[in-house]
Each structure stands twice: as C-alpha cells, then as structure tokens.
Design a protein around this motif. Sequence first.
Motif, mmCIF file in Angstrom:
data_model
loop_
_atom_site.group_PDB
_atom_site.id
_atom_site.type_symbol
_atom_site.label_atom_id
_atom_site.label_comp_id
_atom_site.label_asym_id
_atom_site.label_seq_id
_atom_site.Cartn_x
_atom_site.Cartn_y
_atom_site.Cartn_z
ATOM 1 N N TYR A 1 31.238 36.993 17.836
ATOM 2 C CA TYR A 1 31.884 37.325 19.100
ATOM 3 C C TYR A 1 32.373 36.071 19.816
ATOM 4 C CZ TYR A 1 30.669 42.177 18.725
ATOM 5 O OH TYR A 1 30.621 43.474 18.300
ATOM 6 N N ARG B 1 33.125 35.642 22.936
ATOM 7 C CA ARG B 1 32.475 35.370 24.221
ATOM 8 C C ARG B 1 31.094 34.734 24.048
ATOM 9 N NH1 ARG B 1 31.364 41.497 26.462
ATOM 10 N NH2 ARG B 1 29.632 42.041 25.088
ATOM 11 N N GLU B 2 30.537 34.845 22.834
ATOM 12 C CA GLU B 2 29.277 34.172 22.518
ATOM 13 C C GLU B 2 29.534 32.818 21.844
ATOM 14 O OE1 GLU B 2 25.849 36.045 22.397
ATOM 15 O OE2 GLU B 2 26.939 37.075 23.978
#
Length: 220
Positions: free
Chosen positions: A103, A105-106
């Motif tokens: 991901y 956003r991670e």
Amino acid sequence: MTAINRRHLLATLAAMPLSALAARRALAQEGGLITGNVCMVQRETTEGPYYIDPGLIRGDVTEGLPGLPLALALQVVDAGCTPIEGARVDIWHCDAEGRYSGYAREQTAGETFLRGTQVTGNDGVAKFSTIYPGWYPGRAVHVHYKVWLNAREVLTSQIFFPETVSDQVFSKVSAYGGRGERDRKNGNDRIAQRAGRGAVAEVANARRGLQASLVAGVAG
C-alpha cells in the motif's frame, strides 16, 4: 473417529473449564484437533482495507523482517469438527511497526511481506512461518485470514492473541519498542468482541519464538 464419538468429544470439551489447559489439549489431540478450544464455526469479521492476493504459495512469509518468530498453524474443520483437506488458507498481517505490505499510504507499494497462501493437508492444517504481529491505532493485535473451498471463499475472519502474551512481546522484543501504549486490546476492540473467545489463538513457546494455533470451523 465416528460421528458419535466426535460428538461425545465436543460435549466433554465444552463441559471442561478453560483453565484445564493440559487436559483440554490432550483430549483435543485424541480427536485430531490442534488446540483445546471447543470446536465451533468461526464468525465472519471484516476483511478490512488491506487484502490483496499476490498469488504467493509459500509457508514462510517473513521476507527477513525483524520481529519475534511465530509458527502459525490454522486447522480448518467442518461444523462437525472433522478436518478438511485441500482448503486454501490466505493470511496477511502488519509488521512490528504496524505497517501492511502493498500500500502506497504505508510506503510499502509493491511489497509482499507477511502475506501468503497454504493448502491444508489431510489433518486440515495450514502452517506459516511469520513474526508476531505488531499493532496500530484503533485495533487489537490480530492476523487476517481467508478460507477457500473448491475456489469458493467460505470464511473471512481474524485471529487474536492473549493480551498477556502481547504485553510480554511488546515490552521485551526491541523490534516492537518505542511506539507508546496500545489504545485497543481484545476487550475494547469491537471486531475482537464480535469474533468471540474462539478466535483467540492458543499460544505456546516454540524452539524459536512462539507457536500459535487456532481451529477454524467453516460452514462449508
């Protein structure tokens, strides 16, 4: 084991106190089960935002990440507690810092750590080598899993862990340190509460790290 004997086994386990761990474990092993928890159909829980299927048939999902080694065994059984051979089991969970792979956003886009798939043997067990999951705000410590039978998804749920074990791991293993206090535990996590005590793994010491086991009943 005949259906009558298996029903007797389940009734005996249900009547035994949870504190009688050794006796429960011995009786369960007699019936071919890997934990002393009463066999039950596991409750569905939310898949969450982090499921992807990287198509990785592998038992070791660590990819060299730091953390306490965890041998995770999940036994798939039917509603009568008979082990199911050939079930596909997917797992995924966060790392020691609370991050999921795959991901943006991670900051883990394109990565596949702590994700994998195994197929159960004739004992209904799928085994994974991983690390003890970390935590992130708003959730108790958990591992996600899916069970598939004949290419059909039959269960999406989560495995939880005894709080005494999590407290020990996070206080003593450096990979989990420096993140402050957790804001959710099994007792105040609504997903853990909905899943119930049957979703809490039985955890024991292993040669390296810990061994966690859960029996997952599926409706089929």
